[in-house]
Design a protein around this motif. Sequence first.
Motif, PDB file in Angstrom:
ATOM      1  N   MET A 144       1.364  -1.092   0.087  1.00  0.00           N
ATOM      2  CA  MET A 144      -0.075   0.251   0.112  1.00  0.00           C
ATOM      3  C   MET A 144       0.691   1.304   0.448  1.00  0.00           C
ATOM      4  SD  MET A 144      -3.126   0.995   2.930  1.00  0.00           S
ATOM      5  CE  MET A 144      -4.018  -0.642   2.572  1.00  0.00           C
ATOM      6  N   ASN A 145       1.275   1.901  -1.123  1.00  0.00           N
ATOM      7  CA  ASN A 145       2.170   3.612  -1.150  1.00  0.00           C
ATOM      8  C   ASN A 145       1.361   4.184  -0.982  1.00  0.00           C
ATOM      9  OD1 ASN A 145       4.917   1.110  -1.411  1.00  0.00           O
ATOM     10  ND2 ASN A 145       3.802   0.760  -3.414  1.00  0.00           N
ATOM     11  N   SER A 146       0.279   3.858  -2.306  1.00  0.00           N
ATOM     12  CA  SER A 146      -0.325   5.740  -1.512  1.00  0.00           C
ATOM     13  C   SER A 146      -1.134   6.059  -0.517  1.00  0.00           C
ATOM     14  CB  SER A 146      -2.427   5.110  -2.349  1.00  0.00           C
ATOM     15  OG  SER A 146      -2.465   4.180  -1.650  1.00  0.00           O
ATOM     16  N   PRO A 147      -1.059   7.406  -0.587  1.00  0.00           N
ATOM     17  CA  PRO A 147      -0.991   7.988   0.909  1.00  0.00           C
ATOM     18  C   PRO A 147      -2.829   6.914   1.519  1.00  0.00           C
ATOM     19  CG  PRO A 147      -1.758  10.189  -0.830  1.00  0.00           C
ATOM     20  CD  PRO A 147      -1.316   7.844  -1.465  1.00  0.00           C
ATOM     21  N   LEU A 148      -2.629   7.225   3.276  1.00  0.00           N
ATOM     22  CA  LEU A 148      -2.971   6.504   3.338  1.00  0.00           C
ATOM     23  C   LEU A 148      -5.118   6.719   3.936  1.00  0.00           C
ATOM     24  CD1 LEU A 148      -1.297   4.143   5.896  1.00  0.00           C
ATOM     25  CD2 LEU A 148      -2.507   3.225   4.211  1.00  0.00           C
ATOM     26  N   ARG A 149      -5.671   6.925   4.031  1.00  0.00           N
ATOM     27  CA  ARG A 149      -7.210   7.603   3.861  1.00  0.00           C
ATOM     28  C   ARG A 149      -7.904   7.235   5.516  1.00  0.00           C
ATOM     29  NH1 ARG A 149      -9.478   4.682  -0.914  1.00  0.00           N
ATOM     30  NH2 ARG A 149      -9.500   2.569   0.880  1.00  0.00           N
ATOM     31  N   ALA A 150      -7.792   8.532   5.972  1.00  0.00           N
ATOM     32  CA  ALA A 150      -8.484   8.325   7.945  1.00  0.00           C
ATOM     33  C   ALA A 150      -9.963   9.025   7.458  1.00  0.00           C
ATOM     34  CB  ALA A 150      -7.211   8.772   8.261  1.00  0.00           C
ATOM     35  N   GLY A 151     -10.436   7.779   8.246  1.00  0.00           N
ATOM     36  CA  GLY A 151     -12.269   8.761   8.674  1.00  0.00           C
ATOM     37  C   GLY A 151     -12.069   9.063   9.945  1.00  0.00           C
ATOM     38  N   ILE A 152     -12.198  10.185  10.676  1.00  0.00           N
ATOM     39  CA  ILE A 152     -12.558  10.650  12.155  1.00  0.00           C
ATOM     40  C   ILE A 152     -13.752  10.659  12.109  1.00  0.00           C
ATOM     41  CG2 ILE A 152     -11.657  11.913  13.548  1.00  0.00           C
ATOM     42  CD1 ILE A 152      -9.425  12.849  11.268  1.00  0.00           C
ATOM     43  N   ILE A 153     -14.205   9.278  12.969  1.00  0.00           N
ATOM     44  CA  ILE A 153     -15.465   9.878  14.265  1.00  0.00           C
ATOM     45  C   ILE A 153     -15.256  10.746  14.934  1.00  0.00           C
ATOM     46  CG2 ILE A 153     -18.043   8.593  14.587  1.00  0.00           C
ATOM     47  CD1 ILE A 153     -16.256   6.092  13.237  1.00  0.00           C
ATOM     48  N   GLY A 154     -16.346  11.716  15.420  1.00  0.00           N
ATOM     49  CA  GLY A 154     -16.229  13.210  16.361  1.00  0.00           C
ATOM     50  C   GLY A 154     -16.212  14.104  15.924  1.00  0.00           C
ATOM     51  N   THR A 155     -16.198  15.534  16.532  1.00  0.00           N
ATOM     52  CA  THR A 155     -15.687  16.453  15.630  1.00  0.00           C
ATOM     53  C   THR A 155     -15.589  18.094  16.746  1.00  0.00           C
ATOM     54  OG1 THR A 155     -18.329  17.265  15.926  1.00  0.00           O
ATOM     55  CG2 THR A 155     -17.319  16.447  14.087  1.00  0.00           C
ATOM     56  N   GLY A 156     -14.273  17.225  18.065  1.00  0.00           N
ATOM     57  CA  GLY A 156     -14.392  18.227  19.507  1.00  0.00           C
ATOM     58  C   GLY A 156     -12.327  18.182  19.043  1.00  0.00           C
ATOM     59  N   PHE A 157     -12.246  19.227  20.013  1.00  0.00           N
ATOM     60  CA  PHE A 157     -10.634  18.942  19.910  1.00  0.00           C
ATOM     61  C   PHE A 157      -9.653  17.954  19.719  1.00  0.00           C
ATOM     62  CE2 PHE A 157      -7.040  18.634  23.156  1.00  0.00           C
ATOM     63  CZ  PHE A 157      -6.226  19.718  22.643  1.00  0.00           C
ATOM     64  N   MET A 158      -9.951  16.881  20.241  1.00  0.00           N
ATOM     65  CA  MET A 158      -9.429  15.887  20.014  1.00  0.00           C
ATOM     66  C   MET A 158      -9.476  14.646  18.429  1.00  0.00           C
ATOM     67  SD  MET A 158      -7.122  15.257  22.001  1.00  0.00           S
ATOM     68  CE  MET A 158      -5.964  14.096  21.162  1.00  0.00           C
ATOM     69  N   SER A 159      -9.931  15.348  18.120  1.00  0.00           N
ATOM     70  CA  SER A 159     -10.307  15.096  16.320  1.00  0.00           C
ATOM     71  C   SER A 159      -9.658  16.528  15.864  1.00  0.00           C
ATOM     72  CB  SER A 159     -12.078  15.277  15.739  1.00  0.00           C
ATOM     73  OG  SER A 159     -13.031  14.243  16.723  1.00  0.00           O
ATOM     74  N   GLY A 160      -9.881  17.134  15.976  1.00  0.00           N
ATOM     75  CA  GLY A 160      -8.715  18.305  15.103  1.00  0.00           C
ATOM     76  C   GLY A 160      -7.093  17.711  15.430  1.00  0.00           C
ATOM     77  N   VAL A 161      -6.876  17.313  16.409  1.00  0.00           N
ATOM     78  CA  VAL A 161      -5.615  16.596  17.008  1.00  0.00           C
ATOM     79  C   VAL A 161      -5.122  15.612  15.682  1.00  0.00           C
ATOM     80  CG1 VAL A 161      -3.869  15.651  18.560  1.00  0.00           C
ATOM     81  CG2 VAL A 161      -5.446  17.487  19.158  1.00  0.00           C
TER      82      VAL A 161
END
Length: 373
Positions: A1-18
């Motif tokens: 897997m050489n392409s950029p890894l794709r992230a899904g973030i559940i939550g929209t608070g402070f830690m989600s931004g981190v």
Amino acid sequence: MNSPLRAGIIGTGFMSGVHAQAVRTAGGKVTLVAGSSQASGDSFAHRIGADGAAPTAEALVESDDVDVVHICTPNNTHAGLALKAIRAGKAVVCEKPLATSVADAQALNAAADAEGTVTAVPFIYRFYPAVREARDQILSGQGGDLWLLHGSYLQDWLSADNATNWRINPELGGGSRAFGDIGVHWCDLMEFVTGHRIARLIATTSNAFPRRLTDGGMQAVRTEDGANILFETDRGASGSLVISQVSPGRKNRLWFSFDGTEASYSFDQENPGNLWIGGSRSTQVLPSGNDSLGASASAQYAFLPAGHPQGYQDCFNAFVSEVHAAVRGDRPEGLPSFADGLRSAQLTDAVITSAASRSWVDVPLPVSATATH
């Protein structure tokens, strides 16, 4: 897997931004986010530059556009979402606590092992260069035999009776707040740095404010503001820990002193650029830089010369970079996994049990610890 890894973030608070910042620094891409509503998800996606917002957390987990699921939601939702992500074949980064019960944490760890899933829990204080240097010196025997392990984690964000959020509610945050939220960080760091495991403990918990202002008015507080813990380790050391979220002026003072027969090692997260090393005839303050650290295992986390201290976000960036390395087939040494999340759940349960019974409580040891000691 050489392409950029794709992230899904559940939550929209402070830690989600981190998490989002760390994903980008690691070379990944935030493709989807999910909030408590479509509107909150859309707003967060716009703010962090994600491709879009999924209508639900479940839709994000099932999406073919997500390789790694990041769970940054209230504690009581972690277990269910993490299990869905494991079953969907996704790597999972779950904020601590991994679960609000030992049984759920055990089930998640077993499911991840059965599926061969890459999992991680952000015990990111492991990634300070000074911490890695202390670990290298201690595990190589330079400190002698460790016999006293002590410290504290002090915050002040709840230092008023009108300060509150969802963590106050045990139905959302779990049965322990101060220890379950920040005490587990100190315990994880102590065990990671020293190689010792807490085998038994006795704990007391207390509150600065018996009642706090909530949406329903002044309500009785059902989770602790602070905790005091004495413990013994599987290698014969003793220790003490003070935890507080109501210590005015202390923002995030995670401090430890690990005392051996040859040297003591001390670290303060509010002054992360130095490692204090004490000897009977001399004391050294070792700056944390790629030009000053002795161990290659610590220097690799110091990207700048001494005098440019690494901060919390830098640690989180290093943590997510190692998650991505693990997804690509590496196994970075020291990456905290769901097994470490289970360990924290067991420690939290022991603290709750001890505080209620006012007695010493045994803590189950990890299989790796029982096999070698």
